[in-house]
Design a protein around this motif. Structure first.
Motif, PDB file in Angstrom:
ATOM      1  N   ASP A 133       0.852  -1.192   0.000  1.00  0.00           N
ATOM      2  CA  ASP A 133       0.000   0.000   0.000  1.00  0.00           C
ATOM      3  C   ASP A 133       0.889   1.243   0.000  1.00  0.00           C
ATOM      4  O   ASP A 133       1.482   1.600   1.015  1.00  0.00           O
ATOM      5  N   ILE A 134       0.958   1.904  -1.131  1.00  0.00           N
ATOM      6  CA  ILE A 134       1.872   3.038  -1.289  1.00  0.00           C
ATOM      7  C   ILE A 134       1.451   4.249  -0.446  1.00  0.00           C
ATOM      8  O   ILE A 134       2.269   5.096  -0.101  1.00  0.00           O
ATOM      9  N   GLU A 135       0.154   4.335  -0.099  1.00  0.00           N
ATOM     10  CA  GLU A 135      -0.324   5.484   0.681  1.00  0.00           C
ATOM     11  C   GLU A 135       0.327   5.546   2.058  1.00  0.00           C
ATOM     12  O   GLU A 135       0.578   6.640   2.586  1.00  0.00           O
ATOM     13  N   TYR A 136       0.591   4.406   2.655  1.00  0.00           N
ATOM     14  CA  TYR A 136       1.293   4.398   3.941  1.00  0.00           C
ATOM     15  C   TYR A 136       2.691   5.006   3.796  1.00  0.00           C
ATOM     16  O   TYR A 136       3.153   5.751   4.670  1.00  0.00           O
ATOM     17  N   ALA A 137       3.361   4.688   2.709  1.00  0.00           N
ATOM     18  CA  ALA A 137       4.701   5.221   2.467  1.00  0.00           C
ATOM     19  C   ALA A 137       4.654   6.729   2.270  1.00  0.00           C
ATOM     20  O   ALA A 137       5.487   7.469   2.822  1.00  0.00           O
ATOM     21  N   ILE A 138       3.685   7.203   1.502  1.00  0.00           N
ATOM     22  CA  ILE A 138       3.556   8.640   1.248  1.00  0.00           C
ATOM     23  C   ILE A 138       3.273   9.379   2.557  1.00  0.00           C
ATOM     24  O   ILE A 138       3.839  10.446   2.824  1.00  0.00           O
ATOM     25  N   TRP A 139       2.391   8.830   3.392  1.00  0.00           N
ATOM     26  CA  TRP A 139       2.099   9.438   4.702  1.00  0.00           C
ATOM     27  C   TRP A 139       3.380   9.567   5.522  1.00  0.00           C
ATOM     28  O   TRP A 139       3.623  10.605   6.158  1.00  0.00           O
ATOM     29  N   THR A 140       4.205   8.527   5.509  1.00  0.00           N
ATOM     30  CA  THR A 140       5.455   8.543   6.267  1.00  0.00           C
ATOM     31  C   THR A 140       6.384   9.645   5.779  1.00  0.00           C
ATOM     32  O   THR A 140       6.952  10.399   6.577  1.00  0.00           O
ATOM     33  N   THR A 194      11.605   7.002   6.914  1.00  0.00           N
ATOM     34  CA  THR A 194      11.450   7.507   5.550  1.00  0.00           C
ATOM     35  C   THR A 194      12.255   6.667   4.563  1.00  0.00           C
ATOM     36  O   THR A 194      11.818   6.446   3.432  1.00  0.00           O
ATOM     37  N   ASN A 195      13.415   6.183   4.993  1.00  0.00           N
ATOM     38  CA  ASN A 195      14.205   5.303   4.125  1.00  0.00           C
ATOM     39  C   ASN A 195      13.457   4.010   3.818  1.00  0.00           C
ATOM     40  O   ASN A 195      13.493   3.500   2.693  1.00  0.00           O
ATOM     41  N   ILE A 196      12.765   3.472   4.833  1.00  0.00           N
ATOM     42  CA  ILE A 196      11.969   2.259   4.626  1.00  0.00           C
ATOM     43  C   ILE A 196      10.820   2.545   3.670  1.00  0.00           C
ATOM     44  O   ILE A 196      10.514   1.739   2.779  1.00  0.00           O
TER      45      ILE A 196
END
Length: 228
Positions: free
Chosen positions: A146-153, A206-208
């Motif tokens: 789920d890319i949205e979790y990454a964007i939120w981070t 953020t790296n993750i």
């Protein structure tokens, strides 16, 4: 041969998942301690914490070996290669987060009897909770695709940076004129160390998230602003 490759891919995925749970457990423990307002850490808990940190280190070494073996022995295709590269990058950052957690608990152990830090507990707790959410959501992005979790981070990294700057200013204001007092100086460095380590954990989150985006989208967004 294909079956062995699938097994190897599954193993590295499972090891990253298990390593993630260990790190998240460490973060939750810190959150509970700071959130309690006591800043006191039982010595038995501290020993268990250090034992788990060794397990986290061992996972990084194991995943490193699995990463090399898959490339050398199983010749992964592009999508598989992106996944194992992401696993490798995530494991490196998880190990670094584990180091930051250990730094924090060691500092908490040093200051557990000092009441002067109480005025900073609420801000530290808020910053720690936000950072924990960043780590958790970055990992959810990878495991749930789920890319949205990454964007939120990624978006929340700037929030943590701002809190860090405000905390340092508050430390300086509160200790102004007291730097001849050894205890005040000690407090300053303890608080600064905790806040700095929390901020660095956010950087690793953020790296993750970036590694997850690379896996999901095939795009390397390191060193690129989120708006871009």
């Amino acid at each position: 041969m294909e079956s062995k490759k699938n097994q190897a891919l599954q193993l590295i995925h499972e090891d990253v998942a298990e390593m993630s749970e260990l790190v998240l457990g460490q973060l939750r423990l810190i959150d509970n301690v700071v959130g309690s307002g006591t800043l006191w850490l039982d010595q038995n808990i501290l020993k268990d914490f250090r034992d788990i940190e060794k397990k986290i280190d061992n996972f990084e070494v194991k995943i490193d070996g699995e990463f090399i073996d898959i490339i050398c022995l199983h010749h992964p295709v592009a999508s598989e290669l992106r996944k194992i590269i992401a696993c490798y990058r995530i494991s490196i950052n998880l190990e670094r987060i584990g180091d930051m957690c250990l730094n924090i608990v060691n500092t908490l152990s040093d200051i557990r009897q000092n009441s002067d830090i109480s005025g900073f507990v609420e801000e530290i707790s808020h910053m720690q909770s936000m950072t924990n959410n960043m780590v958790e959501r970055s990992l959810l992005s990878f495991f749930h695709k789920d890319i949205e979790y990454a964007i939120w981070t990624l978006k929340n990294d700037d929030v943590i940076d701002d809190i860090n700057k405000k905390m340092l200013k508050k430390i300086i204001r509160k200790n102004k004129g007291q730097f001849r007092d050894p205890e005040a100086i000690s407090n300053f460095f303890h608080i600064k160390a905790i806040v700095s380590n929390i901020e660095r954990i956010a950087d690793h989150a953020t790296n993750i998230a970036e590694a997850s985006i690379y896996y999901l989208k095939g795009e390397d967004i390191r060193h690129i602003k989120i708006k871009e």
